[in-house]
Motif scaffolding. Structure first.
Motif, mmCIF file in Angstrom:
data_model
loop_
_atom_site.group_PDB
_atom_site.id
_atom_site.type_symbol
_atom_site.label_atom_id
_atom_site.label_comp_id
_atom_site.label_asym_id
_atom_site.label_seq_id
_atom_site.Cartn_x
_atom_site.Cartn_y
_atom_site.Cartn_z
ATOM 1 N N TYR A 3 0.835 -1.200 0.000
ATOM 2 C CA TYR A 3 0.000 0.000 0.000
ATOM 3 C C TYR A 3 0.870 1.250 0.000
ATOM 4 N N ARG A 4 1.930 1.217 0.834
ATOM 5 C CA ARG A 4 2.828 2.373 0.898
ATOM 6 C C ARG A 4 3.541 2.572 -0.434
ATOM 7 N N SER A 5 3.953 1.507 -1.077
ATOM 8 C CA SER A 5 4.629 1.605 -2.365
ATOM 9 C C SER A 5 3.720 2.215 -3.408
ATOM 10 N N ARG A 6 2.426 1.747 -3.423
ATOM 11 C CA ARG A 6 1.471 2.327 -4.384
ATOM 12 C C ARG A 6 1.248 3.800 -4.094
ATOM 13 N N GLN A 320 5.039 -5.271 20.927
ATOM 14 C CA GLN A 320 6.402 -5.431 20.441
ATOM 15 C C GLN A 320 6.412 -5.997 19.027
ATOM 16 N N GLU A 321 5.473 -6.913 18.749
ATOM 17 C CA GLU A 321 5.414 -7.500 17.420
ATOM 18 C C GLU A 321 5.084 -6.445 16.371
ATOM 19 N N GLU A 322 4.143 -5.553 16.705
ATOM 20 C CA GLU A 322 3.776 -4.492 15.766
ATOM 21 C C GLU A 322 4.931 -3.531 15.549
ATOM 22 N N ALA A 323 5.666 -3.251 16.633
ATOM 23 C CA ALA A 323 6.794 -2.324 16.515
ATOM 24 C C ALA A 323 7.894 -2.898 15.637
ATOM 25 N N GLN A 324 8.072 -4.250 15.691
ATOM 26 C CA GLN A 324 9.116 -4.860 14.875
ATOM 27 C C GLN A 324 8.746 -4.869 13.394
ATOM 28 N N GLU A 325 7.460 -4.774 13.096
ATOM 29 C CA GLU A 325 7.019 -4.799 11.717
ATOM 30 C C GLU A 325 6.904 -3.393 11.112
ATOM 31 N N GLU A 326 7.365 -2.399 11.831
ATOM 32 C CA GLU A 326 7.249 -1.034 11.326
ATOM 33 C C GLU A 326 8.020 -0.875 10.011
ATOM 34 N N THR A 327 7.484 -0.046 9.168
ATOM 35 C CA THR A 327 8.098 0.200 7.859
ATOM 36 C C THR A 327 8.140 1.698 7.602
ATOM 37 N N GLY A 328 8.748 2.079 6.476
ATOM 38 C CA GLY A 328 8.731 3.483 6.076
ATOM 39 C C GLY A 328 9.780 4.305 6.780
ATOM 40 N N TRP A 329 9.478 5.591 6.936
ATOM 41 C CA TRP A 329 10.501 6.528 7.416
ATOM 42 C C TRP A 329 10.842 6.338 8.888
ATOM 43 N N LYS A 330 9.937 5.745 9.673
ATOM 44 C CA LYS A 330 10.263 5.542 11.090
ATOM 45 C C LYS A 330 11.381 4.515 11.270
ATOM 46 N N LEU A 331 11.512 3.628 10.320
ATOM 47 C CA LEU A 331 12.486 2.546 10.416
ATOM 48 C C LEU A 331 13.931 3.064 10.441
ATOM 49 N N VAL A 332 14.172 4.237 9.853
ATOM 50 C CA VAL A 332 15.546 4.755 9.753
ATOM 51 C C VAL A 332 15.815 5.828 10.804
ATOM 52 N N HIS A 333 15.030 5.841 11.894
ATOM 53 C CA HIS A 333 15.191 6.893 12.898
ATOM 54 C C HIS A 333 16.562 6.877 13.556
ATOM 55 N N GLY A 334 17.209 5.724 13.568
ATOM 56 C CA GLY A 334 18.523 5.644 14.200
ATOM 57 C C GLY A 334 19.662 6.106 13.311
ATOM 58 N N ASP A 335 19.371 6.462 12.066
ATOM 59 C CA ASP A 335 20.432 6.880 11.138
ATOM 60 C C ASP A 335 20.163 8.227 10.469
ATOM 61 N N VAL A 336 18.938 8.733 10.617
ATOM 62 C CA VAL A 336 18.546 9.904 9.845
ATOM 63 C C VAL A 336 19.328 11.152 10.232
ATOM 64 N N TYR A 559 10.694 13.297 1.861
ATOM 65 C CA TYR A 559 9.735 12.348 2.449
ATOM 66 C C TYR A 559 9.723 11.034 1.673
ATOM 67 N N PHE A 560 9.684 11.122 0.342
ATOM 68 C CA PHE A 560 9.729 9.912 -0.476
ATOM 69 C C PHE A 560 11.024 9.140 -0.243
ATOM 70 N N GLN A 561 12.121 9.860 -0.071
ATOM 71 C CA GLN A 561 13.421 9.231 0.153
ATOM 72 C C GLN A 561 13.446 8.479 1.483
ATOM 73 N N LEU A 562 12.934 9.122 2.537
ATOM 74 C CA LEU A 562 12.922 8.466 3.847
ATOM 75 C C LEU A 562 11.968 7.272 3.861
ATOM 76 N N CYS A 563 10.833 7.385 3.141
ATOM 77 C CA CYS A 563 9.905 6.247 3.057
ATOM 78 C C CYS A 563 10.551 5.062 2.338
ATOM 79 N N SER A 564 11.517 5.347 1.478
ATOM 80 C CA SER A 564 12.243 4.273 0.788
ATOM 81 C C SER A 564 13.429 3.776 1.598
ATOM 82 N N GLU A 565 13.500 4.222 2.871
ATOM 83 C CA GLU A 565 14.533 3.802 3.822
ATOM 84 C C GLU A 565 15.935 4.249 3.407
ATOM 85 N N ASP A 566 15.996 5.383 2.714
ATOM 86 C CA ASP A 566 17.278 6.006 2.369
ATOM 87 C C ASP A 566 17.430 7.228 3.262
#
Length: 644
Positions: A3-6, A320-336, A559-566
């Motif tokens: 859905y996020r990709s679309r 915890q299970e839901e948090a591990q399945e997180e996707t998108g820009w939140k996933l790169v919070h430790g590197d942004v 925003y598009f870049q962060l959603c792509s985990e870059d």
């Protein structure tokens, strides 16, 4: 994830369509700003006519008036010029033309000269390059009225008259050079019926090429048979033009006619609005502005709705299970917020961009209020240089604040780079161009004294102010990141083709360029076709739109870049909006080949050299706007979600 990709695909296609649609916009606009204080003249008062540089749109190389053997006064006196006038190549000097207010003169003899081979060649070269003579009366430049073929159109005006023209005698195929040696001046004035004083509201000329004749030997009292000094209007009794050849005698003459005008002194510059042949339509301007604003609003709406949904979704994750399945820009919070590579250079360019932004904003505010009107020759360039120097304190502050956030410790080093990098590159290009102009013996070459003054302003004022700003900025507490940075950088997944850095950066520069594309044509025309530019009110609106579009396009692509985990957004945010400078330079190249008639190598090098400087400055300005917008955006979104 699908859905996020679309969603990203759909948003990207909308953005690209909106950006490309902006290329359909193109129009124009003008308005007038008042000049300096008026001067009242009584009948018989002397009027001082001054001469300015010789200019040509073919060579772009100005020359002083007396570089050609025109009739000189007893003593040539240079007028005091400001820094901007010197850099523009203005050389204002006195002239032998003697006028008396509201006292017509017909067939007044200025002087008689005999050209040698060198002088004749000089005149022929200037005529061949279509040079124009510029004069000034009461701070009003001389214009040549040109009536259009269609009677309904108003008269347009050409700044300055041509030195001469090329042509052929009847029955001859050989091309000859003819000089404009008879000038029919028209001084328009607005009279005050109570005091009988008058103010000059127009200064026009019609040039003629006349081979003057006389009887007997030449003396001061010789009367010409080719024009009558006792008539009320110009009467030429000769159909033979004055040819420019060695050992040819040339007699320079002039007429002065006075016309009372209903135009008031405050409106005397209105005629210069008609110096461009382009029709100006207010409706088109407003329409194009509304389209740009609508596209910007649409981009903002898409961003806010999508982002609000993301934040709500992330904050609802509880297990915890839901948090591990997180996707998108939140996933790169430790590197942004990991410091970028070559962070020192980024700090320098951001500080320089802040310096530019402050200079442009204050300059435009002054111009909108009429302090930098066309009558104040050189005022705009002088103001920009002085403001650039004094804005150095903000450059040092901005660069050192960012440098300290990146854990930098040597604030003096970063301040020195900020003070010297951009000005050094520009000064090096300017020095080379000035050497080329000097080699052509043009008055546009900046004298050594002025060059020394520029260096003193740079190192004596700007550099110390940058260090002061750097010291103040470094003493401030470091900017804290809203999230912690991981010690080991995360691997960036393979990106889609449309998220390729080069592609996204090039796409990002189109919208900011579209904001200035409307006005760029008129700016280039005023600079390279020797016309006045005084549409600062509309230019200010365009600049505000430029700020908005730079910020929005950078935020969207970030925003598009962060959603792509870059998470490598630091430099890309700067280059995304800064790439509009590439389109500016490409448009300048298109303008060169379609609108200008420059054929000489030196003139072409001057054009591209100065446009390279302008594009470089535009890159620094727009890149900084995009960077700060993205910086604010990333801090905002990562401080809005719960991160364990």
């Amino acid at each position: 994830m699908e859905y996020r990709s679309r969603s990203i695909h759909k948003s990207t296609s909308i953005m690209i369509s909106a950006i490309l649609f902006l290329f359909l916009i193109h129009t124009s606009h003008c308005f007038y700003l008042p000049g300096v204080a008026p001067e009242d003249f009584q009948k018989g008062d002397p009027l001082k006519v001054k001469v300015n540089k010789l200019t040509s749109i073919k060579t772009q190389l100005p020359y002083s008036y007396y570089s050609l053997p025109f009739c000189p006064p007893k003593k040539i006196v240079d007028s005091a010029e400001n820094l901007g006038e010197v850099l523009r190549g203005d050389r204002i000097e006195n002239s032998p033309y003697v006028f008396k207010m509201r006292e017509p003169q017909m067939c007044s003899v200025l002087c008689r000269i005999t050209l040698d081979a060198k002088a004749a060649k000089q005149f022929q070269e200037k005529i061949d390059d279509e040079y124009r003579v510029n004069m000034i009366l009461d701070n009003l430049p001389l214009v040549v009225p040109i009536r259009r073929l269609d009677q309904g159109s108003p008269t347009v005006y050409q700044l300055g008259y041509h030195v001469g023209l090329k042509g052929q005698y009847t029955g001859s195929k050989e091309e000859r050079f003819f000089i404009h040696n008879h000038l029919a001046f028209t001084v328009k004035y607005h009279r005050d019926p109570q005091t009988d004083s008058a103010r000059i509201v127009g200064f026009e000329v019609k040039p003629y090429s006349i081979k003057h004749e006389y009887e007997g030997k030449w003396s001061e009292n010789t009367r010409l048979t080719t024009c009558d000094p006792h008539t009320k209007h110009t009467v030429v009794n000769s159909n033979t033009p004055q040819e420019v050849e060695a050992n040819k005698e040339i007699i320079f003459t002039y007429d002065v006619e006075y016309q009372e005008s209903d135009v008031k002194w405050a409106s005397r510059w209105d005629a210069y609005l008609l110096m461009s042949d382009d029709q100006i339509h207010w409706f088109s301007i407003v329409n194009s502005l509304m389209i740009v604003l609508f596209l910007s609003g649409m981009v903002a709406m898409i961003m806010l709705r999508t982002l609000y949904r993301d934040i709500s979704k992330y904050n609802e994750l509880e297990t915890q299970e839901e948090a591990q399945e997180e996707t998108g820009w939140k996933l790169v919070h430790g590197d942004v917020f990991r410091p970028p590579s070559n962070s020192d250079l980024l700090c320098v360019y951001v500080g320089t961009g802040i310096q530019f932004l402050g200079m442009v904003l204050v300059t435009m505010i002054f111009a909108v209020f009429g302090f930098l009107s066309p009558s104040n020759r050189g005022g705009l360039m002088t103001a920009m240089l002085l403001l650039w120097v004094f804005m150095g304190i903000f450059a040092g502050y901005a660069s050192s604040r960012l440098y300290k956030m990146f854990k930098g410790t040597e604030w003096k080093k970063i301040s020195l780079k900020t003070a010297c990098l951009f000005p050094g590159i520009v000064f090096a290009i300017f020095f080379v161009l000035n050497a080329l102009i000097w080699g052509q013996k043009s008055s546009g070459a900046v004298p050594f004294g002025t060059m020394f003054a520029l260096v003193v302003m740079w190192f004596g004022i700007s550099v110390p102010l940058v260090f002061v700003g750097g010291y103040i900025g470094f003493k401030k507490p470091a900017i804290e990141d809203p999230v912690k940075t991981n010690k080991i950088p995360r691997q960036i997944p393979e990106q889609a083709w449309y998220m390729n850095p080069i592609f996204s950066i090039l796409i990002g520069g189109i919208l900011p360029f579209g904001a200035v594309f409307i006005e760029l044509f008129f700016i280039l025309t005023s600079i390279w076709l020797n016309q006045f530019y005084y549409i600062f009110g509309f230019l200010f609106l365009v600049f505000i739109i430029l700020l908005i579009t730079c910020a929005e396009i950078t935020i969207v692509l970030c925003y598009f870049q962060l959603c792509s985990e870059d998470y490598l957004w630091w430099w890309r945010s700067y280059l995304t909006s800064g790439s509009s400078a590439l389109y500016l330079f490409l448009y300048a190249t298109f303008y060169f080949f379609t609108k200008l008639e420059i054929t000489k190598l030196v003139s072409g090098m001057l054009y591209f050299g100065y446009m390279l400087i302008a594009s470089y400055a535009f890159f620094v300005l727009t890149g900084t706007i995009g960077f700060y917008a993205c910086f604010w955006f990333t801090r905002l979104i990562y401080s809005s979600v719960k991160i364990d």
